[in-house]
Design a protein around this motif. Structure first.
Motif, PDB file in Angstrom:
ATOM      1  N   SER A 114     -16.750  -6.853 -10.619  1.00 40.58           N
ATOM      2  CA  SER A 114     -15.512  -6.810 -11.392  1.00 40.58           C
ATOM      3  C   SER A 114     -14.638  -8.024 -11.081  1.00 40.58           C
ATOM      4  CB  SER A 114     -14.749  -5.519 -11.103  1.00 40.58           C
ATOM      5  OG  SER A 114     -14.427  -5.417  -9.730  1.00 40.58           O
ATOM      6  N   ILE A 115     -13.807  -8.380 -12.045  1.00 44.03           N
ATOM      7  CA  ILE A 115     -12.887  -9.515 -11.872  1.00 44.03           C
ATOM      8  C   ILE A 115     -11.656  -8.978 -11.168  1.00 44.03           C
ATOM      9  CG2 ILE A 115     -11.606 -11.334 -13.051  1.00 44.03           C
ATOM     10  CD1 ILE A 115     -13.556 -11.049 -15.390  1.00 44.03           C
ATOM     11  N   ASN A 116     -11.571  -9.223  -9.881  1.00 42.84           N
ATOM     12  CA  ASN A 116     -10.587  -8.498  -9.093  1.00 42.84           C
ATOM     13  C   ASN A 116     -10.254  -9.240  -7.810  1.00 42.84           C
ATOM     14  OD1 ASN A 116      -8.918  -6.438  -8.339  1.00 42.84           O
ATOM     15  ND2 ASN A 116     -10.505  -4.859  -8.283  1.00 42.84           N
ATOM     16  N   ALA A 117      -9.055  -9.007  -7.306  1.00 41.96           N
ATOM     17  CA  ALA A 117      -8.636  -9.483  -5.985  1.00 41.96           C
ATOM     18  C   ALA A 117      -7.507  -8.581  -5.536  1.00 41.96           C
ATOM     19  CB  ALA A 117      -8.177 -10.938  -6.037  1.00 41.96           C
ATOM     20  N   PHE A 118      -7.368  -8.404  -4.238  1.00 36.77           N
ATOM     21  CA  PHE A 118      -6.318  -7.525  -3.736  1.00 36.77           C
ATOM     22  C   PHE A 118      -6.042  -7.816  -2.274  1.00 36.77           C
ATOM     23  CE2 PHE A 118     -10.336  -5.328  -3.086  1.00 36.77           C
ATOM     24  CZ  PHE A 118     -10.241  -4.798  -1.818  1.00 36.77           C
ATOM     25  N   VAL A 119      -4.903  -7.317  -1.811  1.00 31.10           N
ATOM     26  CA  VAL A 119      -4.606  -7.307  -0.380  1.00 31.10           C
ATOM     27  C   VAL A 119      -4.470  -5.848   0.014  1.00 31.10           C
ATOM     28  CG1 VAL A 119      -3.515  -9.572  -0.316  1.00 31.10           C
ATOM     29  CG2 VAL A 119      -2.116  -7.562  -0.767  1.00 31.10           C
ATOM     30  N   ALA A 120      -4.743  -5.557   1.270  1.00 28.52           N
ATOM     31  CA  ALA A 120      -4.757  -4.146   1.676  1.00 28.52           C
ATOM     32  C   ALA A 120      -4.321  -3.996   3.123  1.00 28.52           C
ATOM     33  CB  ALA A 120      -6.153  -3.558   1.474  1.00 28.52           C
ATOM     34  N   GLY A 121      -3.186  -4.491   3.444  1.00 28.18           N
ATOM     35  CA  GLY A 121      -2.703  -4.403   4.814  1.00 28.18           C
ATOM     36  C   GLY A 121      -3.096  -5.634   5.604  1.00 28.18           C
ATOM     37  N   GLY A 122      -2.291  -5.977   6.585  1.00 28.76           N
ATOM     38  CA  GLY A 122      -2.576  -7.160   7.371  1.00 28.76           C
ATOM     39  C   GLY A 122      -2.384  -8.411   6.527  1.00 28.76           C
ATOM     40  N   GLN A 123      -3.107  -9.467   6.885  1.00 31.74           N
ATOM     41  CA  GLN A 123      -3.002 -10.722   6.155  1.00 31.74           C
ATOM     42  C   GLN A 123      -4.383 -11.153   5.679  1.00 31.74           C
ATOM     43  OE1 GLN A 123      -0.695 -13.726   8.191  1.00 31.74           O
ATOM     44  NE2 GLN A 123       0.972 -12.313   8.649  1.00 31.74           N
ATOM     45  N   ALA A 124      -5.052 -10.271   4.960  1.00 30.01           N
ATOM     46  CA  ALA A 124      -6.372 -10.568   4.407  1.00 30.01           C
ATOM     47  C   ALA A 124      -6.306 -10.458   2.894  1.00 30.01           C
ATOM     48  CB  ALA A 124      -7.417  -9.600   4.960  1.00 30.01           C
ATOM     49  N   VAL A 125      -6.893 -11.452   2.229  1.00 27.38           N
ATOM     50  CA  VAL A 125      -7.013 -11.447   0.774  1.00 27.38           C
ATOM     51  C   VAL A 125      -8.477 -11.178   0.443  1.00 27.38           C
ATOM     52  CG1 VAL A 125      -6.843 -12.823  -1.342  1.00 27.38           C
ATOM     53  CG2 VAL A 125      -5.102 -13.076   0.462  1.00 27.38           C
ATOM     54  N   MET A 159      -2.568  -4.258  -6.753  1.00 24.59           N
ATOM     55  CA  MET A 159      -2.915  -5.655  -6.556  1.00 24.59           C
ATOM     56  C   MET A 159      -4.219  -6.007  -7.241  1.00 24.59           C
ATOM     57  SD  MET A 159      -0.930  -4.595  -3.933  1.00 24.59           S
ATOM     58  CE  MET A 159      -2.061  -3.800  -2.853  1.00 24.59           C
ATOM     59  N   ARG A 160      -4.700  -5.168  -8.119  1.00 24.92           N
ATOM     60  CA  ARG A 160      -5.953  -5.462  -8.804  1.00 24.92           C
ATOM     61  C   ARG A 160      -5.652  -6.096 -10.139  1.00 24.92           C
ATOM     62  NH1 ARG A 160     -10.665  -2.646  -6.990  1.00 24.92           N
ATOM     63  NH2 ARG A 160     -10.210  -1.739  -4.984  1.00 24.92           N
ATOM     64  N   PHE A 161      -6.659  -6.891 -10.636  1.00 26.71           N
ATOM     65  CA  PHE A 161      -6.353  -7.649 -11.828  1.00 26.71           C
ATOM     66  C   PHE A 161      -6.460  -6.840 -13.089  1.00 26.71           C
ATOM     67  CE2 PHE A 161      -5.971 -11.078  -9.083  1.00 26.71           C
ATOM     68  CZ  PHE A 161      -4.897 -11.716  -9.626  1.00 26.71           C
ATOM     69  N   PRO A 162      -7.265  -6.591 -14.060  1.00 27.53           N
ATOM     70  CA  PRO A 162      -6.448  -5.821 -14.962  1.00 27.53           C
ATOM     71  C   PRO A 162      -6.289  -4.405 -14.440  1.00 27.53           C
ATOM     72  CG  PRO A 162      -8.501  -6.488 -16.001  1.00 27.53           C
ATOM     73  CD  PRO A 162      -8.546  -6.903 -14.566  1.00 27.53           C
ATOM     74  N   GLY A 163      -5.064  -3.895 -14.304  1.00 25.12           N
ATOM     75  CA  GLY A 163      -4.856  -2.594 -13.709  1.00 25.12           C
ATOM     76  C   GLY A 163      -4.888  -1.481 -14.723  1.00 25.12           C
ATOM     77  N   ARG A 164      -5.655  -0.466 -14.452  1.00 21.64           N
ATOM     78  CA  ARG A 164      -5.725   0.711 -15.311  1.00 21.64           C
ATOM     79  C   ARG A 164      -5.363   1.938 -14.487  1.00 21.64           C
ATOM     80  NH1 ARG A 164      -5.500   0.046 -20.476  1.00 21.64           N
ATOM     81  NH2 ARG A 164      -6.937   1.709 -20.977  1.00 21.64           N
ATOM     82  N   LEU A 165      -5.352   3.076 -15.124  1.00 23.39           N
ATOM     83  CA  LEU A 165      -4.864   4.295 -14.499  1.00 23.39           C
ATOM     84  C   LEU A 165      -5.571   4.631 -13.202  1.00 23.39           C
ATOM     85  CD1 LEU A 165      -3.274   6.906 -14.461  1.00 23.39           C
ATOM     86  CD2 LEU A 165      -4.919   7.875 -16.070  1.00 23.39           C
ATOM     87  N   LEU A 166      -6.908   4.652 -13.214  1.00 16.64           N
ATOM     88  CA  LEU A 166      -7.624   5.053 -12.001  1.00 16.64           C
ATOM     89  C   LEU A 166      -7.425   4.047 -10.883  1.00 16.64           C
ATOM     90  CD1 LEU A 166     -10.952   6.413 -13.527  1.00 16.64           C
ATOM     91  CD2 LEU A 166      -9.015   7.706 -12.634  1.00 16.64           C
ATOM     92  N   VAL A 167      -7.336   2.779 -11.257  1.00 15.29           N
ATOM     93  CA  VAL A 167      -7.094   1.753 -10.239  1.00 15.29           C
ATOM     94  C   VAL A 167      -5.730   1.968  -9.597  1.00 15.29           C
ATOM     95  CG1 VAL A 167      -6.823  -0.708  -9.856  1.00 15.29           C
ATOM     96  CG2 VAL A 167      -8.606   0.110 -11.377  1.00 15.29           C
ATOM     97  N   GLU A 187      -1.943 -13.376  -4.530  1.00 16.09           N
ATOM     98  CA  GLU A 187      -2.165 -12.374  -3.488  1.00 16.09           C
ATOM     99  C   GLU A 187      -1.354 -12.677  -2.241  1.00 16.09           C
ATOM    100  OE1 GLU A 187      -3.584  -9.642  -4.195  1.00 16.09           O
ATOM    101  OE2 GLU A 187      -4.260 -10.344  -6.152  1.00 16.09           O
ATOM    102  N   LEU A 188      -1.159 -13.964  -1.937  1.00 15.59           N
ATOM    103  CA  LEU A 188      -0.295 -14.317  -0.811  1.00 15.59           C
ATOM    104  C   LEU A 188       1.137 -13.874  -1.098  1.00 15.59           C
ATOM    105  CD1 LEU A 188      -1.611 -17.896   0.085  1.00 15.59           C
ATOM    106  CD2 LEU A 188      -1.945 -15.791   1.396  1.00 15.59           C
ATOM    107  N   GLY A 189       1.518 -13.848  -2.378  1.00 18.03           N
ATOM    108  CA  GLY A 189       2.829 -13.335  -2.756  1.00 18.03           C
ATOM    109  C   GLY A 189       2.982 -11.869  -2.393  1.00 18.03           C
ATOM    110  N   HIS A 190       1.895 -11.110  -2.509  1.00 12.98           N
ATOM    111  CA  HIS A 190       1.941  -9.708  -2.090  1.00 12.98           C
ATOM    112  C   HIS A 190       2.118  -9.601  -0.572  1.00 12.98           C
ATOM    113  CE1 HIS A 190       1.213  -7.674  -5.833  1.00 12.98           C
ATOM    114  NE2 HIS A 190       0.106  -8.349  -6.078  1.00 12.98           N
TER     115      HIS A 190
END
Length: 459
Positions: free
Chosen positions: A63-74, A1-9, A97-100
């Motif tokens: 970093s230019i980023n956004a994610f969800v990680a369980g529950g309903q928090a962005v 759910m991170r914006f540009p996604g790379r291997l470590l992410v 992120e709400l789509g996730h």
């Protein structure tokens, strides 16, 4: 759910569901939270979610980023706000992120990880077999191929989810009557970053991404958005003005003063520029200039609670708490005791060191934590008030509340035990002390399992 996604992410993403913001700090500000709630409300409704159950949390990360990680928090990184130019761009990110969340993608990450793990285990068994047979080169090759296959399997799973969230987000924007131009503009920024830092647009490079290629995403979404009736909808001028204020405030708070003064020079007398410079002057200990700038803001709107809050903050943090009382009391009244502002007002009342102010401080702080229990600073201040009047059990209870929110679980357990021992059995405060003790023990156990990979010994 991170914006540009790379291997470590991609590899780290599997850990987000259990510890989303462990290495980062949450930024809390009353005006910013009100703004994020405002721009996300129509999207949350469009997604069919309950507004009171969804949180938009700002993380201090460049970093230019956004994610969800369980529950309903962005979770939105501060760097994303700084990179955006419009409220609609931020809304596009929130919609994605709400789509996730509606797609249950965090819960399903374990499915993708499990499949990848099975491939890795099979390759490991095959590699060990080859090694035992005396073929070391073959063993290394099998292990490498197995890891590549596992990674490809997991990232393919992730890219599918990202594409799903893109189209769900587009649907939410449409239902909310918000143009997709902001979403496309933000993806354009990501595409520019990929070119700037030399990220290849080839299929081979795309194999190692958690997200589909930005150029492909833009092309697909552009077709959807341009057909949408909301495509030509006008931007919300009030929300855009709010975004510019919040962005300037964030810059003033986070950036070095010299950088803030470069981006918001003295020649600019707009509200965002004044806002940013007030923080820059305050950080540089130029108290008179900071106060002059806040007064310039208040001259434009004497009843803006956030301008009043800023003036009170500058005075309080400059060692002038008595002078801070008037603007902070007024800001508290104008916001109907918004918890973060009320907490700052309670701090100012205590900082005067005038016992006559402690009763009001207790009243204000109890109201603040009653509306927002997740405010460790307000709990700490409330503990100071209880201790000053000799109510040690409730002081320890307030300390336990503050400590469990701050991650000091072992201290929280001891404070809760001390509070429980001094409070009357069966009272609400006594029951709360028990609850905090149970909560802190569970969180400490979980923390140990994450750090050590096994259960911790019970203390």
């Amino acid at each position: 759910m991170r914006f540009p996604g790379r291997l470590l992410v991609a590899l780290a993403a599997t850990m987000l569901a259990t510890q989303p913001v462990a290495a980062q700090s949450v930024l809390r500000d009353a005006e910013t939270e009100a703004f994020l709630d405002d721009i996300s409300a129509p999207l949350i409704a469009a997604a069919g979610l309950e507004p009171g159950n969804v949180e938009i949390v700002l993380i201090n990360d460049p970093s230019i980023n956004a994610f969800v990680a369980g529950g309903q928090a962005v979770y939105i990184h501060s760097g994303l706000i700084e990179a955006a130019d419009t409220a609609e761009e931020v809304q596009g990110v929130i919609a994605h992120e709400l789509g996730h969340i509606t797609g249950g993608h965090v819960l399903r990450y374990s499915d993708g990880a499990a499949a990848a793990t099975k491939i890795s285990i099979l390759s490991l068994i095959a590699g060990v077999g080859a090694a035992l047979a005396g073929s070391g080169d073959a063993a290394i090759g099998l292990l490498g191929l197995g890891q590549q296959a596992a990674l490809g399997n997991f990232l393919s799973f992730s890219r599918t989810q990202e594409s799903s969230a893109d189209f769900a987000g587009a649907d939410f924007l449409s239902k909310a009557g918000i143009s997709g131009r902001g979403s496309l503009a933000f993806f354009g920024k990501l595409l520019n970053q990929e070119f700037r830092y030399g990220y290849s647009q080839s299929d081979e490079a795309g194999f190692y991404r958690t997200h589909p290629l930005s150029g492909d995403r833009i092309a697909r979404l552009k077709e959807v958005f341009e057909r949408d009736p909301a495509w030509n909808a006008s931007a919300n001028a009030r929300q855009q003005a709010g975004f510019e204020r919040v962005k300037a405030k964030l810059t003033g708070y986070i950036a070095k003063p010299a950088a803030t003064l470069r981006d918001y020079p003295e020649s600019s007398q707009t509200v965002p520029a004044l806002y940013a410079r007030a923080y820059a002057y305050h950080k540089s200990a130029h108290v008179d200039r900071a106060l002059a700038t806040t007064d310039a803001l208040l001259a434009r709107n004497p009843d803006d609670p956030y301008f009043l809050e800023l003036k009170g903050q500058v005075l309080l943090e400059s060692g002038r708490p008595t002078e801070a009382l008037e603007p902070l009391r007024r800001a508290t009244q104008l916001t109907n005791a918004e918890p973060l502002i009320a907490g700052l007002f309670g701090h100012a009342l205590i900082a005067t060191e005038d016992a006559a102010n402690f009763e009001e401080a207790e009243r204000v702080l109890r109201a603040a934590v009653g509306r927002d229990r997740y405010n460790p600073f307000a709990w700490y201040q409330l503990g100071v008030v209880y201790a000053a009047r000799g109510d040690i059990p409730r002081a320890r209870l307030a300390s336990a509340e503050q400590q469990v929110l701050s991650g000091a679980y072992a201290l929280a357990i001891r404070s809760a035990q001390a509070a429980e021992a001094g409070l009357e059995t069966g009272t609400p405060d006594w029951l709360r002390a028990q609850d905090i003790g149970f909560e802190a023990r569970a969180l400490l156990e979980r923390q140990c399992e994450l750090e050590r990979g096994r259960s911790c010994e019970r203390r």
